[in-house]
Every structure is written in structure tokens, then in C-alpha cells.
Motif scaffolding. Structure first.
Motif, PDB file in Angstrom:
ATOM      1  N   HIS A 181     121.830  56.593  80.109  1.00 18.48           N
ATOM      2  CA  HIS A 181     120.490  56.311  79.608  1.00 18.48           C
ATOM      3  C   HIS A 181     119.443  56.569  80.686  1.00 18.48           C
ATOM      4  CE1 HIS A 181     118.091  54.588  76.337  1.00 18.48           C
ATOM      5  NE2 HIS A 181     117.319  54.102  77.288  1.00 18.48           N
ATOM      6  N   LEU A 182     119.712  56.143  81.892  1.00 19.53           N
ATOM      7  CA  LEU A 182     118.790  56.345  83.006  1.00 19.53           C
ATOM      8  C   LEU A 182     118.461  57.827  83.188  1.00 19.53           C
ATOM      9  CD1 LEU A 182     117.528  54.850  85.652  1.00 19.53           C
ATOM     10  CD2 LEU A 182     119.460  55.929  86.764  1.00 19.53           C
ATOM     11  N   LEU A 183     119.487  58.660  83.217  1.00 18.56           N
ATOM     12  CA  LEU A 183     119.269  60.106  83.402  1.00 18.56           C
ATOM     13  C   LEU A 183     118.526  60.725  82.223  1.00 18.56           C
ATOM     14  CD1 LEU A 183     122.718  61.054  84.943  1.00 18.56           C
ATOM     15  CD2 LEU A 183     120.492  61.322  86.062  1.00 18.56           C
ATOM     16  N   ALA A 184     118.897  60.341  81.007  1.00 15.33           N
ATOM     17  CA  ALA A 184     118.238  60.918  79.835  1.00 15.33           C
ATOM     18  C   ALA A 184     116.768  60.506  79.766  1.00 15.33           C
ATOM     19  CB  ALA A 184     118.973  60.514  78.555  1.00 15.33           C
ATOM     20  N   MET A 185     116.484  59.230  80.041  1.00 12.42           N
ATOM     21  CA  MET A 185     115.087  58.770  79.973  1.00 12.42           C
ATOM     22  C   MET A 185     114.238  59.439  81.046  1.00 12.42           C
ATOM     23  SD  MET A 185     115.259  56.907  77.394  1.00 12.42           S
ATOM     24  CE  MET A 185     116.585  58.026  77.046  1.00 12.42           C
ATOM     25  N   ALA A 186     114.774  59.523  82.248  1.00 11.60           N
ATOM     26  CA  ALA A 186     114.041  60.199  83.321  1.00 11.60           C
ATOM     27  C   ALA A 186     113.828  61.667  82.956  1.00 11.60           C
ATOM     28  CB  ALA A 186     114.797  60.072  84.641  1.00 11.60           C
ATOM     29  N   ALA A 187     114.833  62.294  82.352  1.00 12.23           N
ATOM     30  CA  ALA A 187     114.721  63.703  81.972  1.00 12.23           C
ATOM     31  C   ALA A 187     113.617  63.926  80.936  1.00 12.23           C
ATOM     32  CB  ALA A 187     116.055  64.220  81.442  1.00 12.23           C
ATOM     33  N   ILE A 236     125.158  61.558  73.297  1.00 10.69           N
ATOM     34  CA  ILE A 236     124.465  60.926  74.421  1.00 10.69           C
ATOM     35  C   ILE A 236     124.720  61.725  75.704  1.00 10.69           C
ATOM     36  CG2 ILE A 236     124.481  58.890  75.918  1.00 10.69           C
ATOM     37  CD1 ILE A 236     124.882  57.231  73.319  1.00 10.69           C
ATOM     38  N   LEU A 237     125.967  62.092  75.924  1.00 10.23           N
ATOM     39  CA  LEU A 237     126.277  62.896  77.110  1.00 10.23           C
ATOM     40  C   LEU A 237     125.633  64.276  77.023  1.00 10.23           C
ATOM     41  CD1 LEU A 237     129.948  61.799  77.673  1.00 10.23           C
ATOM     42  CD2 LEU A 237     128.017  61.377  79.185  1.00 10.23           C
ATOM     43  N   ALA A 238     125.649  64.869  75.835  1.00 11.38           N
ATOM     44  CA  ALA A 238     125.008  66.177  75.650  1.00 11.38           C
ATOM     45  C   ALA A 238     123.516  66.084  75.942  1.00 11.38           C
ATOM     46  CB  ALA A 238     125.248  66.694  74.238  1.00 11.38           C
ATOM     47  N   SER A 239     122.915  64.927  75.645  1.00 11.73           N
ATOM     48  CA  SER A 239     121.481  64.781  75.875  1.00 11.73           C
ATOM     49  C   SER A 239     121.127  65.002  77.335  1.00 11.73           C
ATOM     50  CB  SER A 239     120.984  63.410  75.397  1.00 11.73           C
ATOM     51  OG  SER A 239     121.405  62.353  76.239  1.00 11.73           O
ATOM     52  N   ILE A 240     121.953  64.521  78.240  1.00 15.20           N
ATOM     53  CA  ILE A 240     121.666  64.667  79.667  1.00 15.20           C
ATOM     54  C   ILE A 240     121.735  66.140  80.069  1.00 15.20           C
ATOM     55  CG2 ILE A 240     122.345  63.993  82.002  1.00 15.20           C
ATOM     56  CD1 ILE A 240     123.734  61.540  80.602  1.00 15.20           C
ATOM     57  N   VAL A 241     122.785  66.806  79.630  1.00 14.18           N
ATOM     58  CA  VAL A 241     122.966  68.214  79.976  1.00 14.18           C
ATOM     59  C   VAL A 241     121.855  69.061  79.361  1.00 14.18           C
ATOM     60  CG1 VAL A 241     124.507  70.203  79.785  1.00 14.18           C
ATOM     61  CG2 VAL A 241     125.459  67.926  80.209  1.00 14.18           C
ATOM     62  N   VAL A 242     121.617  68.880  78.083  1.00 13.59           N
ATOM     63  CA  VAL A 242     120.620  69.710  77.390  1.00 13.59           C
ATOM     64  C   VAL A 242     119.213  69.411  77.882  1.00 13.59           C
ATOM     65  CG1 VAL A 242     119.612  70.263  75.142  1.00 13.59           C
ATOM     66  CG2 VAL A 242     122.098  70.066  75.377  1.00 13.59           C
ATOM     67  N   LEU A 243     118.881  68.130  78.083  1.00 16.17           N
ATOM     68  CA  LEU A 243     117.553  67.809  78.617  1.00 16.17           C
ATOM     69  C   LEU A 243     117.365  68.413  80.003  1.00 16.17           C
ATOM     70  CD1 LEU A 243     117.256  64.119  77.389  1.00 16.17           C
ATOM     71  CD2 LEU A 243     115.788  66.029  76.668  1.00 16.17           C
ATOM     72  N   GLY A 244     118.410  68.391  80.818  1.00 15.94           N
ATOM     73  CA  GLY A 244     118.326  69.034  82.132  1.00 15.94           C
ATOM     74  C   GLY A 244     118.061  70.523  82.007  1.00 15.94           C
ATOM     75  N   GLY A 290     123.763  68.989  85.731  1.00 20.94           N
ATOM     76  CA  GLY A 290     125.016  68.844  86.479  1.00 20.94           C
ATOM     77  C   GLY A 290     125.526  67.411  86.465  1.00 20.94           C
ATOM     78  N   SER A 291     124.624  66.459  86.588  1.00 21.66           N
ATOM     79  CA  SER A 291     125.019  65.050  86.519  1.00 21.66           C
ATOM     80  C   SER A 291     125.612  64.718  85.151  1.00 21.66           C
ATOM     81  CB  SER A 291     123.809  64.138  86.791  1.00 21.66           C
ATOM     82  OG  SER A 291     123.323  64.349  88.084  1.00 21.66           O
ATOM     83  N   GLY A 292     125.020  65.296  84.115  1.00 23.89           N
ATOM     84  CA  GLY A 292     125.552  65.084  82.768  1.00 23.89           C
ATOM     85  C   GLY A 292     126.955  65.645  82.626  1.00 23.89           C
ATOM     86  N   LEU A 293     127.183  66.805  83.212  1.00 21.86           N
ATOM     87  CA  LEU A 293     128.530  67.390  83.162  1.00 21.86           C
ATOM     88  C   LEU A 293     129.535  66.544  83.938  1.00 21.86           C
ATOM     89  CD1 LEU A 293     127.721  71.194  83.504  1.00 21.86           C
ATOM     90  CD2 LEU A 293     128.542  69.989  81.471  1.00 21.86           C
ATOM     91  N   LEU A 301     129.326  63.256  84.348  1.00 26.36           N
ATOM     92  CA  LEU A 301     129.585  62.087  83.501  1.00 26.36           C
ATOM     93  C   LEU A 301     130.544  62.449  82.365  1.00 26.36           C
ATOM     94  CD1 LEU A 301     126.061  60.431  83.183  1.00 26.36           C
ATOM     95  CD2 LEU A 301     128.047  59.537  84.411  1.00 26.36           C
ATOM     96  N   ALA A 302     130.354  63.624  81.805  1.00 30.87           N
ATOM     97  CA  ALA A 302     131.213  64.062  80.692  1.00 30.87           C
ATOM     98  C   ALA A 302     132.649  64.253  81.165  1.00 30.87           C
ATOM     99  CB  ALA A 302     130.679  65.355  80.084  1.00 30.87           C
ATOM    100  N   GLY A 303     132.817  64.653  82.414  1.00 33.68           N
ATOM    101  CA  GLY A 303     134.141  64.851  82.960  1.00 33.68           C
ATOM    102  C   GLY A 303     134.881  63.551  83.230  1.00 33.68           C
ATOM    103  N   GLY A 304     134.148  62.445  83.142  1.00 33.46           N
ATOM    104  CA  GLY A 304     134.768  61.140  83.255  1.00 33.46           C
ATOM    105  C   GLY A 304     134.897  60.643  84.622  1.00 33.46           C
TER     106      GLY A 304
END
Length: 189
Positions: free
Chosen positions: A45-51, A95-103, A181-184, A186-189
Motif C-alpha cells: 500500500h505504501l508503494l502504491a500510494m506514493a506512486a 494489488i501487486l500489479a498496481s505497484i509494478v504498473v504504477l511504477g 522493481g520493488s513491486g516485482l 514483492l511479487a517474488g515473495g
């Protein structure tokens, strides 16, 4: 422009197979303090909101408010869907895609039409809100108010960061790629 959309599509496909987002573990949350803290402690959420804030800073000044306002409004709609038990498919991967796509949207801010960016922001807000709504218990109004306020504050922080990054030669592209990259990761676990 085709390559930008191809990269975004690829990112969505990769994250569709991802593990659950870090902030949404299926636990229950309620009350104002929980709502205020949850978005800040959840890396997704932090990364997506900042993005969203950074992307908005790359828009013309008169239109910069649209992304954050749209996100917070649709966030509330998604939360209400989750609270009422209405399911959405692929919430955690979304949610994870949001970080990558927003980036990637930030990195491509100059070539991606604002309407396409706003549409993506609305879809991602629905996913984030739904996840919050499914976790809500107890003092629902306080919890919703808390995560909406915290989200808006993170948007504002991202906006300030985006204005600063925009003053650097490749600042927006760099911060966008770092978020993606951060989203990827996170997606990698």
C-alpha cells in the motif's frame, strides 16, 4: 507507445501469479488507529500510494489532483464491496500489479495518456479498497476514515517526491523504475 503498453501488460501477467500482498494477510482490522497505521506499515500500500502521488506530480499542475482524488474515492467503493462480502477476482495479484504498473506509468509519464493512467488508478484503487474492506471489523467508519486519510497523506508525500524527482534529469524515470522493481521483488515473495 506500443512498447510501454506491452511492458505494462507483461508486468500484469507476471504479477497475476504472485503470492498475497504483504499488507493483506487475511487478518482483521478495525478502528481509526488501525486504519491510519495499516497503509503505512504495508509495503504494497505504501508503494502504491506514493506512486499515485509521484505520477500525479508528472501531470500538468491543473490536473495533478485527479489521480489522488480518484484513488481515494474508488478506494472507499472497493472497501464497501469488501465489507459487504462481494468478491472481486485477482485482488491480491492486482494489488501487486498496481505497484509494478504504477511504477511503469511514472517512467512513461510523458507518453502515457492521462486518461489511461486514471483508468489504471481507478482499477487499482478498487483492489486496494476491497482488500481493506475484507479485513474490516468493529469500528468500520473509523477504520475507513483512517486508511483514506493515510492514503491521501501518502499521495501528498509521493507528490512532493515526484516534484523533486521531476527537477532531476532522469528523476521520474528512475523513481518509476525503482517502484516497479520493488513491486516485482514483492511479487517474488
Amino acid at each position: 507507445m506500443k512498447s510501454v503498453f506491452g511492458k505494462m501488460f507483461g508486468a500484469v501477467v507476471l504479477t497475476a501469479m504472485a503470492t498475497p500482498a504483504l499488507a493483506h494477510t487475511g487478518g482483521a482490522a478495525g478502528g481509526l488507529s488501525s486504519g491510519l497505521v495499516h497503509p503505512i506499515l504495508g509495503a504494497d500500500h505504501l508503494l502504491a500510494m506514493a506512486a499515485v502521488g509521484v505520477w500525479s506530480a508528472a501531470q500538468p499542475a491543473k490536473q495533478a489532483w485527479r489521480g489522488p482524488v480518484l484513488f481515494v474515492g474508488v478506494l472507499a467503493v472497493g472497501a464497501l464491496l469488501g465489507v459487504n462480502g462481494l468478491s472481486l477476482p485477482l485482488v491480491e495479484p492486482g494489488i501487486l500489479a498496481s505497484i509494478v504498473v504504477l511504477g511503469l506509468m511514472i517512467a512513461a509519464a510523458r507518453v502515457l495518456p492521462a486518461g489511461a493512467g486514471l483508468a489504471a488508478i481507478a482499477v487499482f484503487a478498487l483492489f486496494h479498497g476491497h482488500a481493506h474492506g475484507t479485513e474490516a471489523v468493529g469500528a468500520l467508519a473509523g477504520y475507513m476514515a483512517g486508511f483514506m486519510i493515510a492514503s491521501a497523506a501518502l499521495h501528498a508525500t509521493g507528490y512532493g517526491l515526484g516534484r523533486l524527482a521531476g527537477s532531476l534529469k532522469h528523476g521520474l524515470a528512475g523513481i518509476g523504475l525503482a517502484i516497479a522493481g520493488s513491486g516485482l521483488l514483492l511479487a517474488g515473495g
